[in-house]
Design a protein around this motif. Sequence first.
Motif: not given
Length: 259
Positions: A215-222
Amino acid sequence: MPWWIVNDNRHNNSRPLVGVLDYLRDIGFEELYRPQEVLPPEQELARGEAAGATPVGRVEAAPPADPAERAGMLARLGEKVSGCTDCRLAERRNSVVFGVGDPNADLMFIGEGPGAEEDRQGIPFVGRAGELLTKIIGAIGLERSEVYIANIVKCRPPGNRDPQPDEVAACRGYLESQIDLVRPKVIVALGRVAAQTLLSETTSLGRMRGHWYQVRGVETRVTYHPAALLRNVGFKRPTWEDMQVVRDRLRELGSKDPS
Ligand code: URA
Ligand code: URA
């Protein structure tokens, strides 16, 4: 890496470009650039969607590298948002709930929107779900003050209903700016609404869990929303597992010592 994306006309046609430029100047930008050749709107939209990115009309500019400068811009953005009347949620709110925590945090949590207690205090995640979030943060060896916490929408939806698409769209630029200014190493999306919004997905929370996204270059976890854990203790264990994955990734990325 994708950069600073401020205005997204696909979501908000009401804000003229000159307003966007004033806004950028207000929060401290001095330079803007367009990252690529600009096509007529129809072609631009088709190209962006084909690439899974870059909707028409975006103006991009790089946020400063200096963390203190970014923190200052974040504070100025918060002041600006405190007077926002861009959607109907402004009418019944008591407070704008912008965000809280370390402006240069390695870990950022994104929830859905303020509840009653958050609306009273002007701080995200301070009600019952918030107490649980604080424990979840503690469980990976961090303090609340060491992370950054924000929501998809900054004003309370009446009766805690889901935020409507136009409300999410009106608030989206603020959240994107927060991500770009905090520049965390990892984002955790809390619950279905946050995850669907950040990932532009329509699928269930269960299907969005268990993967890394950008997300916008940031690693994202749900993971599950803490309010869901209050209703269903069965969600606690998978949430714990998700947070261990996040903690391990932060370590790999050289974050300052999550336990
Ligand atoms: N739920 C959210 O999604 N955000 C808050 O700030 C509080 C409860
Ligand atoms: N469904 C949701 O919407 N959120 C959760 O966190 C879990 C199930």
